[in-house]
Design an enzyme around this catalytic site. Structure first.
Site, PDB file in Angstrom:
ATOM      1  N   PHE A 135       0.858  -1.186   0.000  1.00 22.73           N
ATOM      2  CA  PHE A 135       0.000   0.000   0.000  1.00 22.73           C
ATOM      3  C   PHE A 135       0.891   1.232   0.000  1.00 22.73           C
ATOM      4  CE2 PHE A 135      -2.437   3.496   1.682  1.00 22.73           C
ATOM      5  CZ  PHE A 135      -3.633   3.383   0.974  1.00 22.73           C
ATOM      6  N   ASP A 220       9.222   2.415   1.652  1.00 24.07           N
ATOM      7  CA  ASP A 220       8.076   3.172   2.142  1.00 24.07           C
ATOM      8  C   ASP A 220       7.938   2.869   3.632  1.00 24.07           C
ATOM      9  OD1 ASP A 220       5.577   4.038   2.965  1.00 24.07           O
ATOM     10  OD2 ASP A 220       4.545   3.427   1.131  1.00 24.07           O
ATOM     11  N   LYS A 249       2.535   9.745   8.186  1.00 21.04           N
ATOM     12  CA  LYS A 249       1.770   9.322   9.381  1.00 21.04           C
ATOM     13  C   LYS A 249       2.266   9.942  10.691  1.00 21.04           C
ATOM     14  CE  LYS A 249      -0.977   5.492   7.836  1.00 21.04           C
ATOM     15  NZ  LYS A 249      -0.696   4.949   6.506  1.00 21.04           N
TER      16      LYS A 249
HETATM   17  C1  LIG Z   1      -0.896   5.235   5.048  1.00 20.13           C
HETATM   18  C2  LIG Z   1       0.155   4.823   4.102  1.00 20.13           C
HETATM   19  C3  LIG Z   1       0.414   5.560   2.931  1.00 20.13           C
HETATM   20  C4  LIG Z   1      -0.447   6.715   2.489  1.00 20.13           C
HETATM   21  O1  LIG Z   1      -0.354   7.786   3.369  1.00 20.13           O
HETATM   22  P1  LIG Z   1      -1.432   9.001   3.236  1.00 20.13           P
HETATM   23  O2  LIG Z   1      -0.903  10.004   4.225  1.00 20.13           O
HETATM   24  O3  LIG Z   1      -2.763   8.454   3.612  1.00 20.13           O
HETATM   25  O4  LIG Z   1      -1.376   9.489   1.858  1.00 20.13           O
HETATM   26  C5  LIG Z   1       1.471   5.166   2.142  1.00 20.13           C
HETATM   27  N1  LIG Z   1       2.241   4.112   2.467  1.00 20.13           N
HETATM   28  C6  LIG Z   1       2.013   3.385   3.583  1.00 20.13           C
HETATM   29  C7  LIG Z   1       2.923   2.240   3.898  1.00 20.13           C
HETATM   30  C8  LIG Z   1       0.966   3.702   4.427  1.00 20.13           C
HETATM   31  O5  LIG Z   1       0.721   2.963   5.504  1.00 20.13           O
END
Ligand SMILES: *Cc1c(COP(=O)(O)O)cnc(C)c1O
Length: 395
Positions: A135, A220, A249
């Site tokens: 994700f 990420d 986050k």
């Molecule tokens: C939540 C998340 C995102 C997206 O972050 P947003 O601030 O909602 O755009 C991207 N990568 C990972 C691993 C996430 O958990």
């Protein structure tokens, strides 16, 4: 009309929301409109790593809001520079780009990987390989990077140049690389996909493969970074460093902020004008971020590691009396409880009724991502509630 009815009338219908309105938080506790108290093991989805309204974050926001709220990246601002310095001094990176969210941080990473690689190797170098069940966000670029068709359906055509391979499958990755590939992007611990950890051996081999083939490695760490796993960054468990890392986050204690960290070599792919964000590196968000970094490094990460180990072992014990628990995965306070049922909504609702907030990851995993400041008592309380819920469900 109550707020929930008004919300349904006026707010666009993009979220499946639980029927409570939260009005106040303190530490690991939140309160709804009726005054009901909940132990918060969601923490705004791994955002409130210091708990709700941590005094140092509140103080930093108040002070900066009185001095200056916004000034544009036409000028320097002190909190942005200070936060960049703290991130660089505590990571593999040399340079930081600030934006406002995880999706935007991943957009920046995709753009930097392409720009750097095209400059170095030629126009054909633009392909990015990501993982199935990953994700990376909801903007078109980060959505294309996300290896889950359920999020992509209905938004095609997606961005060109992406391929997906199974996570932890080295041969599949190796086979997917072609002359266009410029980068490999992955979460060291997959979050939304179900809390799956990278194998150390896999990650080390991926790093070597990227070096051999001239590919950039992008981690990420939007969810698994910022102390969540018991180290400041999840890659630090593996002895493997990326070329680019994305954060968001938890980075600013609940204010919107995203960051892309890169080595000097890779960061040189961007020159002034190549990428930008009006609010990116906003002084108030960055002042909160500086306060967060100081607290994390001042002992909160150690607490996440210790309490996380305790929580994981208690959850594994619970498996003995509740065989519906198949597996407990994750590191630190990023834990996933794999259940032998197609959907865990009933467990989440049952826990909420008893005063514990948890969420899912995928369909059959109960996810716990509490504030990193919780005590062993808090962890025990959560396990006790989960146990009651499973007992009442007869599973
Ligand atoms: C939540 C998340 C995102 C997206 O972050 P947003 O601030 O909602 O755009 C991207 N990568 C990972 C691993 C996430 O958990």
């Amino acid at each position: 009309m109550g707020y929930i009815e008004m919300g349904k009338q006026y707010v666009m219908n993009t979220y499946n929301r639980y029927p409570i309105t939260l009005v106040k938080g303190k530490g690991a506790l939140v309160y709804d409109e009726q005054g009901n108290e909940y132990l918060d093991f969601v923490a705004g989805i791994a955002v409130n790593n210091l708990g709700h309204c941590h005094p140092s974050v509140v103080a930093a926001i108040k002070k900066q809001a009185e001095d200056m709220i916004h000034c544009s990246n036409l000028y320097w601002n002190m909190p942005q520079v200070e936060l960049a310095r703290l991130l660089v001094e505590n990571s593999f990176g040399d340079k930081v780009f600030f934006c406002n969210s995880g999706a935007e941080a991943n957009e920046a990473a995709i753009k930097l990987a392409r720009k750097y690689s095209k400059k170095k190797y030629g126009e054909h170098k633009y392909g990015i390989i990501t993982m199935q069940q990953s994700f990376h966000g909801r903007t078109l670029g980060s959505l294309t990077a996300t290896g889950q068709t359920k999020y992509q359906a209905g938004f095609e055509p997606l961005i060109e140049g992406f391929k997906y391979v199974p996570f932890n499958d080295y041969e599949a990755l190796k086979d997917a690389i072609d002359e266009n590939t410029c980068a490999v992007m992955l979460e060291p611990i997959q979050g939304e996909g179900g809390i799956y950890e990278a194998d150390p051996d896999y990650l080390q081999k991926v790093r070597r493969l990227c070096d051999e083939k001239g590919l950039l490695l992008i981690f990420d760490e939007v969810q698994c970074g910022m102390g969540r796993t018991g180290k400041l960054f999840a890659y630090q468990h593996y002895g493997v460093q990326p070329d680019i890392m994305t954060l968001a986050k938890a980075i600013a204690g609940g204010l919107p902020l995203g960051a892309m960290v890169a080595t000097d070599e890779v960061a040189s792919g961007f020159k002034p004008g190549d990428h930008a964000s009006t609010f990116g590196g906003n002084p108030v968000s960055c002042a909160a971020g500086v306060a967060v970094m100081k607290e994390l490094l001042g002992g909160v990460i150690d607490n996440a590691r210790e309490v996380g180990e305790h929580l994981k072992s208690r959850l594994l014990q619970l498996r003995e009396s509740h065989p519906v628990i198949v597996d407990v995965r994750g590191k630190g306070l990023m834990l996933g409880i794999q259940m032998a049922m197609p959907d865990v909504t009933a467990i989440i609702n049952g826990a909420m009724e008893k005063g514990l907030l948890v969420l899912s990851a995928g369909h059959s995993v109960v996810r716990m991502v509490p504030p990193l400041v919780i005590t062993k008592d808090d962890a025990n309380k959560a396990v006790d509630i989960l146990e009651q819920v499973l007992t009442e469900m007869g599973v």
